[in-house]
Design a protein around this motif. Structure first.
Motif, PDB file in Angstrom:
ATOM      1  N   LEU A  84       0.808  -1.215   0.000  1.00 28.30           N
ATOM      2  CA  LEU A  84       0.000   0.000   0.000  1.00 28.30           C
ATOM      3  C   LEU A  84       0.841   1.264   0.000  1.00 28.30           C
ATOM      4  CD1 LEU A  84      -2.634  -1.246   2.601  1.00 28.30           C
ATOM      5  CD2 LEU A  84      -3.088  -0.767   0.173  1.00 28.30           C
ATOM      6  N   ILE A  85       1.995   1.208   0.666  1.00 26.75           N
ATOM      7  CA  ILE A  85       2.789   2.431   0.827  1.00 26.75           C
ATOM      8  C   ILE A  85       4.211   2.273   0.297  1.00 26.75           C
ATOM      9  CG2 ILE A  85       3.691   4.136   2.454  1.00 26.75           C
ATOM     10  CD1 ILE A  85       1.439   3.315   4.372  1.00 26.75           C
ATOM     11  N   TRP A  86       4.945   1.367   0.900  1.00 26.68           N
ATOM     12  CA  TRP A  86       6.398   1.390   0.748  1.00 26.68           C
ATOM     13  C   TRP A  86       6.871   0.917  -0.614  1.00 26.68           C
ATOM     14  CZ3 TRP A  86       8.052   4.508   4.286  1.00 26.68           C
ATOM     15  CH2 TRP A  86       7.234   4.667   5.408  1.00 26.68           C
ATOM     16  N   GLU A  87       6.079   0.078  -1.260  1.00 28.54           N
ATOM     17  CA  GLU A  87       6.484  -0.402  -2.582  1.00 28.54           C
ATOM     18  C   GLU A  87       5.492   0.023  -3.660  1.00 28.54           C
ATOM     19  OE1 GLU A  87       7.239  -4.613  -2.084  1.00 28.54           O
ATOM     20  OE2 GLU A  87       8.503  -4.227  -0.342  1.00 28.54           O
ATOM     21  N   ALA A  88       4.603   0.935  -3.316  1.00 28.42           N
ATOM     22  CA  ALA A  88       3.583   1.391  -4.279  1.00 28.42           C
ATOM     23  C   ALA A  88       4.179   2.428  -5.227  1.00 28.42           C
ATOM     24  CB  ALA A  88       2.396   1.976  -3.537  1.00 28.42           C
ATOM     25  N   SER A  89       3.625   2.477  -6.439  1.00 32.95           N
ATOM     26  CA  SER A  89       4.091   3.483  -7.403  1.00 32.95           C
ATOM     27  C   SER A  89       3.297   4.769  -7.176  1.00 32.95           C
ATOM     28  CB  SER A  89       3.866   2.972  -8.818  1.00 32.95           C
ATOM     29  OG  SER A  89       2.480   2.796  -9.029  1.00 32.95           O
ATOM     30  N   PRO A  90       3.805   5.903  -7.659  1.00 32.50           N
ATOM     31  CA  PRO A  90       3.134   7.180  -7.393  1.00 32.50           C
ATOM     32  C   PRO A  90       1.648   7.153  -7.755  1.00 32.50           C
ATOM     33  CG  PRO A  90       5.235   7.578  -8.489  1.00 32.50           C
ATOM     34  CD  PRO A  90       5.048   6.086  -8.437  1.00 32.50           C
ATOM     35  N   GLY A  91       1.317   6.549  -8.899  1.00 35.82           N
ATOM     36  CA  GLY A  91      -0.067   6.577  -9.369  1.00 35.82           C
ATOM     37  C   GLY A  91      -1.026   5.711  -8.577  1.00 35.82           C
ATOM     38  N   GLU A  92      -0.478   4.816  -7.748  1.00 36.73           N
ATOM     39  CA  GLU A  92      -1.362   3.981  -6.937  1.00 36.73           C
ATOM     40  C   GLU A  92      -1.954   4.753  -5.767  1.00 36.73           C
ATOM     41  OE1 GLU A  92      -0.069  -0.293  -6.268  1.00 36.73           O
ATOM     42  OE2 GLU A  92       1.701   0.491  -7.294  1.00 36.73           O
ATOM     43  N   PHE A  93      -1.319   5.840  -5.413  1.00 36.40           N
ATOM     44  CA  PHE A  93      -1.842   6.657  -4.307  1.00 36.40           C
ATOM     45  C   PHE A  93      -2.994   7.516  -4.819  1.00 36.40           C
ATOM     46  CE2 PHE A  93       2.285   5.437  -2.796  1.00 36.40           C
ATOM     47  CZ  PHE A  93       2.166   5.383  -1.409  1.00 36.40           C
ATOM     48  N   ARG A  94      -4.052   7.626  -4.002  1.00 33.84           N
ATOM     49  CA  ARG A  94      -5.272   8.294  -4.448  1.00 33.84           C
ATOM     50  C   ARG A  94      -5.670   9.479  -3.568  1.00 33.84           C
ATOM     51  NH1 ARG A  94      -7.391   5.398  -8.898  1.00 33.84           N
ATOM     52  NH2 ARG A  94      -5.462   4.475  -9.661  1.00 33.84           N
ATOM     53  N   HIS A  95      -4.698  10.064  -2.856  1.00 33.08           N
ATOM     54  CA  HIS A  95      -5.037  11.225  -2.030  1.00 33.08           C
ATOM     55  C   HIS A  95      -5.339  12.434  -2.903  1.00 33.08           C
ATOM     56  CE1 HIS A  95      -0.698  11.068  -2.776  1.00 33.08           C
ATOM     57  NE2 HIS A  95      -0.831  12.368  -2.958  1.00 33.08           N
ATOM     58  N   PRO A  96      -6.227  13.283  -2.458  1.00 35.36           N
ATOM     59  CA  PRO A  96      -6.474  14.540  -3.171  1.00 35.36           C
ATOM     60  C   PRO A  96      -5.192  15.380  -3.199  1.00 35.36           C
ATOM     61  CG  PRO A  96      -7.757  14.424  -1.116  1.00 35.36           C
ATOM     62  CD  PRO A  96      -7.040  13.138  -1.258  1.00 35.36           C
ATOM     63  N   THR A  97      -4.939  16.045  -4.302  1.00 32.99           N
ATOM     64  CA  THR A  97      -3.634  16.716  -4.457  1.00 32.99           C
ATOM     65  C   THR A  97      -3.421  17.860  -3.466  1.00 32.99           C
ATOM     66  OG1 THR A  97      -4.636  17.825  -6.356  1.00 32.99           O
ATOM     67  CG2 THR A  97      -3.062  16.069  -6.823  1.00 32.99           C
ATOM     68  N   LEU A  98      -4.508  18.342  -2.835  1.00 35.27           N
ATOM     69  CA  LEU A  98      -4.338  19.391  -1.809  1.00 35.27           C
ATOM     70  C   LEU A  98      -3.245  19.024  -0.809  1.00 35.27           C
ATOM     71  CD1 LEU A  98      -5.437  21.997  -0.266  1.00 35.27           C
ATOM     72  CD2 LEU A  98      -6.813  20.387   1.078  1.00 35.27           C
ATOM     73  N   VAL A  99      -3.225  17.754  -0.398  1.00 35.48           N
ATOM     74  CA  VAL A  99      -2.355  17.379   0.718  1.00 35.48           C
ATOM     75  C   VAL A  99      -0.906  17.126   0.314  1.00 35.48           C
ATOM     76  CG1 VAL A  99      -4.261  16.453   2.072  1.00 35.48           C
ATOM     77  CG2 VAL A  99      -2.994  14.921   0.559  1.00 35.48           C
ATOM     78  N   GLU A 100      -0.642  17.010  -0.985  1.00 30.78           N
ATOM     79  CA  GLU A 100       0.739  16.681  -1.380  1.00 30.78           C
ATOM     80  C   GLU A 100       1.576  17.914  -1.686  1.00 30.78           C
ATOM     81  OE1 GLU A 100      -0.391  14.351  -4.741  1.00 30.78           O
ATOM     82  OE2 GLU A 100       0.332  15.802  -6.212  1.00 30.78           O
ATOM     83  N   LEU A 101       0.939  19.077  -1.780  1.00 27.81           N
ATOM     84  CA  LEU A 101       1.687  20.283  -2.146  1.00 27.81           C
ATOM     85  C   LEU A 101       2.721  20.604  -1.076  1.00 27.81           C
ATOM     86  CD1 LEU A 101      -1.326  22.511  -3.287  1.00 27.81           C
ATOM     87  CD2 LEU A 101       0.174  21.097  -4.735  1.00 27.81           C
TER      88      LEU A 101
END
Lengths: 283, 125, 317
Positions: A84-101
């Motif tokens: 889910l996290i440590w070996e996942a590729s960027p596109g597998e994450f589905r958080h709204p982009t607000l939180v990644e800025l």
């Protein structure tokens, strides 16, 4: 608690369609809490005062703890934390982009505005999960919701303090202008939206939640002398950004962040992230 | 005007709340507090502070220490041995005591409301 | 009230004997300020050194624990600056400014860069362990607010050491690669850790007075001895090999003797003056971060002049 609707069963008993819908509901929720917290931790040892440092650190830990609970429900379906996290590729994450800025150095106003917009959404979202048809979610909502009050209070108190003088208000306004379009990604629908609502995994649609969110957020921000590119009756004057996150599209900041926080895991070729806490099902 | 009074029993110990007095100002509050709160129990020092200046938040309004699992901040979660150094063992004992008290308080709060209901139903001991 | 003279002070010196209400000689208040400010600064700079590892922690649980640990260190800084402030010599703001502009002094170990996860137990277990040995003795310091801060710090600190040891154990019992990396980190950090307690007492300039007035209750040599007694066996337990230098001779009475000439004291004194380049970089980048949020502190100072800050309850959001 709604006991009348015919609920979904245990993770093993779900149909493929049900399971897909549950996953589609949980994944953005888990990733959203996790990535928001990851960004919040950047304020540790850098917050404006020692006391505010302690407070934001605590909020970061709360959100990480919430992420942990939601990821654990995805693990019911056979995924591991590594998947889910440590070996996942960027596109597998589905958080709204607000939180990644990223935060610009010293932009405390960003942290506060982001927290305010997010928390106002999150508590609404959690309320919409209180009557969920999926018992595994229902068991956890209360504990998570109980920690949100402090977050909301934190954001509101800071917002009003920062807007108390002109230079502060200007910084808050700048942050709001930049973040508001991204905040709309919180309500971006996925292809599973109809199924999620029909199966009552969430009892309210994202569109309805967005309406309520605007009804609350817009008047409060305006009362602080801020201008908001939306009205409380649902009119929005800005477009969604190109990357919304919930469909797997992300800003250029995301792969960079992912690279940073998986650095040790990759360098040590771990294969399995170390656990310390009891499994949430036992605790 | 009401003044809250804090007493320190001995030099080096903590000032803890012990009561309050009515008084028009700080000097009078100190004067009255000495008699009302310091005349019998061992006292090394008294503090007074206006009641109106005290802010409060209680467990009805917030969940101190959170509601989700925070065991990552407790020594007992890490299963290395603590007895190789007396100060680490002491820290862990204090933390375990705090954890126990927290658990009792949580349980107590729930039991407390049960007990109230019980009392109404005439079941309380 | 008459200021206490040094003789009376020395005579009365004992655990938790002096507080803000006592009219103490400036010499005491300055010495205590110097000592507590150093301690507080070290909490902040230690946290500053460790903060990248909140991000780099390799699991959710490790990230949570690391975040909580760094949070605690800032909390310790808060307690200690208050204890120092109560001596009436400097305000917290002054002390934080001094730390930012390079005047504030802090522990030698926090002047070195730490770039990799496998280095973190060197701070989290050994340095923190050494610090906790010292802190436990400071519960009996003569400045009451300092002792009170120590009560809370020691209460929390057990978590820190065990957290550090847990990471060390994980690495030391992990893959061959992990074992190799942690051994390398140990060799690099070990001499610095030995210097944690400073040079032998006779070279310490401030020690005599601080001991005489009860601020310090145990000497550097004794502390280092007790540190080695507890922590050397731990290093061995995890298969860490001591580097050849500095030499440590084990006496018949179970006492360790560190050959001080094997340690780099020039570097130590350079660090003590904040002149060591990596430490300088830590100080400067922290200053930049501190200045970047100066506007928030300024905004908070003007609070109350505007109209928005009475937070009248509105509909829940």
């Amino acid at each position: 608690m709604s006991t009348e609707t015919t609920g979904l069963g245990t993770p093993e008993s779900l149909t493929d369609a049900e399971r897909e819908a549950v996953e589609a509901e949980l994944r953005p929720l888990a990733d959203g809490e996790f990535v928001l917290a990851e960004r919040y931790t950047e304020w540790q040892v850098q917050a404006p005062t020692l006391e505010s440092d302690l407070a934001i650190s605590n909020i970061a830990q709360d959100e990480l703890g919430h992420a942990r609970l939601w990821y654990d429900l995805l693990e019911d379906f056979g995924y591991t934390e590594a998947d889910l996290i440590w070996e996942a590729s960027p596109g597998e994450f589905r958080h709204p982009t607000l939180v990644e800025l990223p935060f610009a150095e010293g932009d405390w106003a960003d942290a506060i505005v982001r927290g305010y917009l997010y928390d106002a959404y999150e508590s609404r979202h959690l309320h919409a999960l209180e009557g969920t048809s999926y018992p595994r979610i229902a068991d956890r909502v209360g504990k998570v919701l109980a920690e949100e009050d402090y977050h909301t209070q934190h954001a509101r108190n800071w917002l009003s303090r920062l807007c108390d003088d002109e230079p502060g208000r200007e910084r808050v306004q700048n942050a709001l202008d930049r973040l508001f379009p991204y905040a709309l990604t919180l309500f971006a629908e996925t292809e599973h939206e109809d199924a999620i609502v029909e199966m009552r995994i969430r009892t309210e649609s994202l569109a309805a939640m967005r309406g309520e969110w605007l009804e609350v957020v817009v008047p409060r921000l305006e009362s602080l002398g801020l201008s908001v590119p939306a009205s409380e009756d649902g009119e929005v004057l800005v477009d969604l950004p190109d990357q919304v996150g919930k469909d797997g599209s992300h800003t250029e900041h995301w792969p960079e962040l992912l690279e940073e926080f998986t650095r040790t895991y990759r360098k040590l070729e771990l294969g399995e992230p170390p656990r310390l806490l009891e499994d949430p099902n036992e605790a | 005007m009401i003044w809250e009074v804090f007493r320190q029993e001995q030099r080096g110990k903590y000032h803890t709340h012990c009561g309050n007095v009515h008084a028009p100002d700080k000097e009078m509050a100190l004067m009255f507090a000495q008699i009302q709160h310091g005349r019998r129990r061992p006292t090394h020092s008294l503090w007074v502070t206006p009641r109106d200046e005290i802010g409060e938040v209680d467990a009805e309004e917030t969940r101190f220490g959170g509601t989700t699992d925070k065991s990552y901040r407790w020594a007992s979660t890490f299963n290395t041995d603590e007895d190789f150094a007396a100060e680490i063992a002491a820290s862990q004992r204090e933390q375990e005591a705090a954890e126990r008290e927290r658990a009792e308080q949580d349980g107590g709060a729930e039991r407390g409301s049960d007990a109230e209901q019980g009392a109404e139903e005439g079941e309380s001991a | 009230m008459v200021t206490m003279d040094i003789d009376t002070l020395t005579e009365r010196a004992g655990p938790r004997q002096f507080g803000p209400k006592d009219d103490l000689p400036e010499e005491y208040r300055k010495a205590a300020t110097r000592m507590i400010q150093f301690h507080a600064n070290s909490e902040i700079m230690g946290a500053y050194l460790e903060r990248p590892f909140i991000r780099q922690a390799p699991s959710l649980d490790r990230k949570l624990a690391f975040s909580a640990k760094v949070q605690d260190e800032i909390g310790h800084g808060q307690l200690l600056y208050r204890a120092a402030e109560s001596l009436g010599i400097k305000t917290r703001e002054q002390m934080l400014d001094e730390l930012a502009n390079g005047e504030g002094k802090f522990l030698n170990c926090f002047h070195y860069p730490m770039t990799e996860w496998w280095e973190t137990p060197m701070i989290g277990f050994f340095v923190d362990g050494a610090a906790m040995r010292r802190q436990a003795t400071l519960k009996k310091t003569s400045w009451e607010p300092y002792a009170h801060a120590m009560d809370k710090i020691c209460f929390e600190e057990g978590f820190h050491i065990k957290h550090g040891e847990s990471i060390l154990r994980e690495l030391a019992t992990g893959s061959r690669k992990e074992q190799k990396l942690v051994q390398e980190a140990f060799e690099e950090w070990w001499p610095r850790i030995l210097q944690f307690f400073g040079p032998t007492d006779d070279q310490s300039t401030h020690h005599d007075f601080a001991s005489a007035v009860g601020l310090k209750t145990m000497g550097n040599d004794e502390l280092r001895q007790s540190f080695l007694n507890a922590y050397l066996p731990k290093a061995r337990k995890y298969g860490l090999e001591l580097p050849e230098y500095p030499r440590i001779n084990e006496g018949e009475n179970g006492r360790y003797e560190v050959v001080e000439d094997d340690l780099d004291w020039d570097e130590f004194w350079q660090i003590a003056k904040n002149d060591f380049e990596p430490g300088r970089q830590q100080i400067d980048s922290r200053r930049a971060a501190r200045e970047a949020v100066a506007w928030v502190r300024e905004s908070m100072e003007t609070l109350g002049s505007g109209s928005n800050n009475t937070d009248t309850p509105q509909a829940a959001d």
